[in-house]
Design a protein around this motif. Structure first.
Motif, PDB file in Angstrom:
ATOM      1  N   HIS A 112     -28.536 -39.486 -51.161  1.00 54.74           N
ATOM      2  CA  HIS A 112     -28.461 -38.179 -50.516  1.00 54.74           C
ATOM      3  C   HIS A 112     -29.803 -37.466 -50.080  1.00 54.74           C
ATOM      4  O   HIS A 112     -29.907 -36.435 -49.715  1.00 54.74           O
ATOM      5  CB  HIS A 112     -27.451 -37.139 -51.297  1.00 54.74           C
ATOM      6  CG  HIS A 112     -25.939 -37.503 -51.398  1.00 54.74           C
ATOM      7  ND1 HIS A 112     -25.653 -38.515 -52.096  1.00 54.74           N
ATOM      8  CD2 HIS A 112     -24.887 -37.205 -50.387  1.00 54.74           C
ATOM      9  CE1 HIS A 112     -24.371 -38.571 -51.897  1.00 54.74           C
ATOM     10  NE2 HIS A 112     -23.755 -37.815 -50.862  1.00 54.74           N
TER      11      HIS A 112
ATOM     12  N   ARG B  73     -23.223 -28.276 -53.230  1.00 54.71           N
ATOM     13  CA  ARG B  73     -22.935 -29.329 -52.260  1.00 54.71           C
ATOM     14  C   ARG B  73     -24.135 -30.250 -52.332  1.00 54.71           C
ATOM     15  O   ARG B  73     -25.100 -30.001 -52.492  1.00 54.71           O
ATOM     16  CB  ARG B  73     -22.993 -28.990 -51.062  1.00 54.71           C
ATOM     17  CG  ARG B  73     -21.551 -27.966 -50.859  1.00 54.71           C
ATOM     18  CD  ARG B  73     -21.476 -27.402 -49.289  1.00 54.71           C
ATOM     19  NE  ARG B  73     -20.316 -26.415 -49.305  1.00 54.71           N
ATOM     20  CZ  ARG B  73     -19.338 -26.618 -49.270  1.00 54.71           C
ATOM     21  NH1 ARG B  73     -18.642 -27.734 -49.129  1.00 54.71           N
ATOM     22  NH2 ARG B  73     -18.264 -25.456 -49.120  1.00 54.71           N
TER      23      ARG B  73
ATOM     24  N   THR C 139     -26.161 -31.630 -50.361  1.00 54.26           N
ATOM     25  CA  THR C 139     -26.783 -31.541 -49.025  1.00 54.26           C
ATOM     26  C   THR C 139     -28.171 -30.889 -49.361  1.00 54.26           C
ATOM     27  O   THR C 139     -28.519 -30.299 -50.325  1.00 54.26           O
ATOM     28  CB  THR C 139     -26.156 -30.622 -48.059  1.00 54.26           C
ATOM     29  OG1 THR C 139     -26.182 -29.140 -48.625  1.00 54.26           O
ATOM     30  CG2 THR C 139     -24.441 -30.754 -47.983  1.00 54.26           C
ATOM     31  N   GLU C 140     -29.145 -31.423 -48.564  1.00 55.68           N
ATOM     32  CA  GLU C 140     -30.552 -31.195 -48.609  1.00 55.68           C
ATOM     33  C   GLU C 140     -30.666 -29.367 -48.387  1.00 55.68           C
ATOM     34  O   GLU C 140     -31.614 -28.942 -49.244  1.00 55.68           O
ATOM     35  CB  GLU C 140     -31.341 -31.553 -47.443  1.00 55.68           C
ATOM     36  CG  GLU C 140     -31.645 -33.218 -47.639  1.00 55.68           C
ATOM     37  CD  GLU C 140     -32.373 -33.688 -46.652  1.00 55.68           C
ATOM     38  OE1 GLU C 140     -33.617 -33.361 -46.573  1.00 55.68           O
ATOM     39  OE2 GLU C 140     -31.995 -34.813 -46.172  1.00 55.68           O
ATOM     40  N   ASP C 141     -29.798 -28.593 -47.490  1.00 49.18           N
ATOM     41  CA  ASP C 141     -29.887 -27.422 -47.406  1.00 49.18           C
ATOM     42  C   ASP C 141     -29.730 -26.809 -48.767  1.00 49.18           C
ATOM     43  O   ASP C 141     -30.256 -25.594 -49.063  1.00 49.18           O
ATOM     44  CB  ASP C 141     -28.889 -26.936 -46.347  1.00 49.18           C
ATOM     45  CG  ASP C 141     -29.505 -27.200 -44.832  1.00 49.18           C
ATOM     46  OD1 ASP C 141     -30.951 -27.609 -44.836  1.00 49.18           O
ATOM     47  OD2 ASP C 141     -29.058 -27.163 -44.100  1.00 49.18           O
TER      48      ASP C 141
END
Length: 778
Positions: free
Chosen positions: A374, A405, A407-409
């Protein structure tokens, strides 16, 4: 709005809105002249609640002016809540005592007759209107200041549903995965062996000890580095050498010599504490402790020593003069403490990056390959690097990332958070008062939901290293309205879920006994956040929660109680003069655990908003008849007290959910009335009693409607209930599906005669216990 106010907005405003709405629904003369002001307050609260839901939060560390405004806003909310709930209580008591408000209105007596604590000769209706008007004016002024300071950021929140540092996702593994102090930190095997070598190195021992029999070893390192956890690992692994003569004592920040020796002696003589009664002087304590320590070799752990004012002289001679081959293991943040005691020192280093990374993956429940797929491995490594090799920080941040989550953000929002850059000014008074608060811990706090923030901060009302009984902590949270009420779920269940959530996030620890406690560095964090509202011994004008637990001289702080009495919502103390009861009417939580009072004053009725009353382990023998004025009371804990009677007035406490009677060996009479307490969830002891003079005793039929009882229940005195039970199928237990255990005592009260096996079987059949029980004893 700033973070702390956001937490208040989620809880206090919601509770206040509910109270105001309830008050407006009551069509009674009491509120007629105040209705316009109450509606105005309702509109303000609805507008403010809507605004808070639609704006972004400011960073954790607001400027001083923002913090002042936060304090003013919270004060206004609290004052409004106190006033509204007081009048709601007046109305409910009026309905109960008069049968209906209409009959009360016909009497037209001054409202003062409802409770002797209220001011005489004042119209309740006009006073309510005036008090709510003052609240509205105060809120108007605060709103003006908020607008000028841009206190509420008008930027709309993102609609992604993500929190301030990325999104939260449900993790089915989280609810069953507890990371507590019982799990050893990874990468400390070498340190453990080095400390054990110091403990059992005979060559060093003989040269250091001389004629003394006890050697002392220290584990030294900064807060959060794992000193206590390492000491626990060694404590467990030395059972073979020391058997039951292993003792653990947490040392408070500034211990009194006498109190510390009493604490050690109680642990050493556990099981025979009564023999210690009267042993109070320093000389007597040293003599008795010397006698115990010289019997055979032992291991004594003194955890978290801050300074050495208590060391030396008789105390040092006593602890060093134990049996040969005995050991004392201490933990401290300071090298000077180790040197002052003359201990063989092991300085605990930070974990290597590899050790930190391994612990992070274990706590976050992630695989390295999973993160790499990811594109999160590099971000995760930068986050771990910022944890500084401190296990406590790695654990709490790892628990935080478990909720994010993939996710990169979401992960970048944590890695790039400005909170990492914060440090407490070294020259500030707070620096020494709150210890080494670590940015990584603040980051984890910042990510908590509003309700969990308030629950976490509340824990600082207890002293450091204090083991908090889980059920009672939950009921205190409930008493303060910190727990959201969910449809179809008891608040006790929700509160225990909150405890589990804080354990899973490594914000509180679960002990082996099932209690909970705060790590001392997390205690510093909670105390720093709640520093205005929470106080130990030294209250200020802003104090709402005051604890006098573990205070050497409680007389001095008691003089200050009167200064903040009209603000207090929580009070923990071992004694309380009767004159104080009339001044602390806004209390929701009162703990008089271990107090020496044998009876509460009638002025207890002044505490009309009280929801939690702890009298456990006290000398309390009787409860006053005015106890029935505590309409809001949810928890009454009399466990292990000297209570002799439970009066019939208890039956009027219709909101009671927890009645603690276990361990009440002096209890001889429980009056009829418990059957009316249909909200009861916890009642571990149900005592059947014969009538006493003109008072009816508690009978078996009162069990019929107590269908919300949970956990374990012991029913005593069944021998005297043969006729009542056998008059047909009683089925008094059939619908109690939430019980997990039942214990039956078939003796008759004041009689050693026990029902025979045949009678017992017939009574059990008639009572018809539920099928869901995990245990059934008689």
């Amino acid at each position: 709005m700033a973070l702390v106010v956001d937490a208040v907005a989620e809880i206090v405003i919601s509770n206040l809105l509910g109270s105001v709405t309830s008050l407006l629904k009551d069509k009674v003369d009491l509120i007629l002249n105040a209705k316009d002001e109450i509606k105005k307050l309702l509109r303000k609260l609805e507008r403010l609640q809507k605004a808070l839901k639609e704006v972004d939060r400011k960073p954790f560390f607001s400027n001083e002016r923002d913090k002042d405004l936060e304090g003013e806003l919270k004060d206004a909310f609290y004052d409004a809540q106190d006033i509204i709930q007081e009048y709601l209580t007046i109305i409910e008591l009026s309905k109960r005592d008069k049968g209906s408000m209409s009959s009360w209105n016909k009497v037209r007596k001054p409202w003062i007759t409802l409770c002797s604590c209220f001011k005489e000769h004042v119209s309740a209706s006009y006073q309510l209107g005036n008090e709510v008007r003052r609240i509205n004016e105060k809120l108007d002024e605060i709103e003006k200041n908020i607008k000028t300071m841009d206190f509420v950021n008008t930027t709309p929140k993102e609609s992604s549903g993500e929190g301030p540092m990325g999104g939260v996702r449900d993790n089915p593994r989280e609810t069953t995965h507890h990371i507590g102090t019982v799990q050893p930190h990874l990468g400390r095997a070498d340190d453990k062996e080095k400390v054990k070598e110091l403990l059992f190195d005979g060559s060093i021992e003989s040269s250091v000890l001389g004629k003394r029999g006890v050697s002392i070893v220290s584990i030294v390192g900064q807060g959060g580095i794992g000193k206590t956890t390492l000491a626990k690992m060694i404590f467990k692994e030395t059972e073979e050498q020391f058997g039951k003569r292993r003792w653990w004592v947490c040392v408070s920040k500034k211990p009194n010599r006498t109190d510390l020796l009493q604490k050690i002696l109680k642990v050493v003589c556990k099981g025979s504490e009564r023999e210690l009664e009267g042993v109070t002087s320093l000389s007597d304590l040293c003599t008795r402790l010397q006698s115990e320590l010289s019997k055979s070799r032992f291991l004594l752990v003194l955890d978290d020593i801050w300074e050495l004012s208590w060391w030396g002289g008789e105390v040092e001679d006593t602890l060093r003069g134990g049996a040969k081959e005995s050991k004392i293991l201490i933990t401290s943040r300071y090298i000077e403490v180790s040197q002052g005691i003359g201990a063989k020192m092991h300085k605990l280093p930070e974990m290597t990056f590899e050790e930190s990374w391994s612990l992070f993956l274990d706590v976050a429940l992630k695989e390295e390959n999973e993160l790499a797929s990811h594109n999160l491995k590099d971000i995760g490594e930068r986050i771990v690097d910022k944890c500084g090799g401190l296990p406590l920080v790695v654990q709490t941040v790892g628990s935080l990332m478990r909720t994010k989550r993939m996710t990169e953000d979401a992960w970048n929002s944590v890695e790039k958070s400005g909170i990492w850059e914060w440090s407490m000014p070294a020259a500030s008074s707070s620096s020494s008062q709150y210890g080494d608060i670590l940015p990584g811990l603040m980051l984890s706090y910042d990510d908590l939901p509003a309700s969990l923030k308030s629950c976490f901060v509340y824990c600082c009302i207890y002293p450091k290293d204090y083991q908090i009984e889980r059920d009672l902590l939950a009921m205190q949270w409930v008493a303060h309205g910190l727990i959201e009420e969910k449809k179809g779920m008891d608040v006790e269940v929700t509160a225990n879920q909150c405890i589990d959530d804080l354990i899973n996030r490594c914000m509180i620890e679960e002990t082996e006994e099932g209690d909970v406690k705060l790590h001392d560095t997390l205690h510093d964090l909670a105390s720093y956040i709640g520093r205005k509202e929470y106080s130990h011994a030294s209250p200020t004008e802003h104090t709402r929660h005051l604890s006098l637990l573990d205070i050497d001289d409680a007389e001095m702080p008691m003089h200050n109680v009167s200064l903040v009495a009209n603000k207090l919502r929580t009070l923990f103390c071992a004694s309380l003069p009767s004159e104080h009861f009339t001044n602390i009417k806004w209390l929701r939580v009162l703990s008089l655990e271990e107090c020496e009072m044998d009876e509460l004053p009638n002025s207890i009725e002044c505490l009309s908003l009280l929801k939690y009353l702890n009298l456990s382990y006290s000398d309390m023998k009787r409860l006053p008849s005015s106890i029935d004025r505590l309409w809001n009371l949810q928890t009454l804990d009399l466990s292990y007290s000297k209570i002799e009677e439970v009066p019939e007035e208890i039956g009027k406490l219709c909101n009671l959910r927890y009645l603690g009677l276990e361990g009440t060996e002096e209890l001889k009479f429980v009056a009829e009335g418990l059957g009316k307490l249909t909200n009861l969830r916890t009642l571990k002891r149900f005592l059947l009693c014969n009538d006493k003079e003109d008072r009816r005793g508690c009978n078996i039929k009162e069990l019929k409607d107590l269908n919300n009882l949970t956990g374990k229940l012991s029913i005593e005195g069944l021998g005297g209930a043969r006729k009542e039970i056998n008059l047909g199928k009683a089925q008094l237990l059939k619908e109690k599906h939430l019980l997990t255990g039942l214990k039956f005592d078939f003796e008759e009260q004041h009689d050693d005669k026990v029902a025979d096996a045949s009678e017992q079987s017939c009574m059990l059949d008639a009572l018809e216990p539920p099928h869901c029980l995990k245990s059934l004893k008689n």
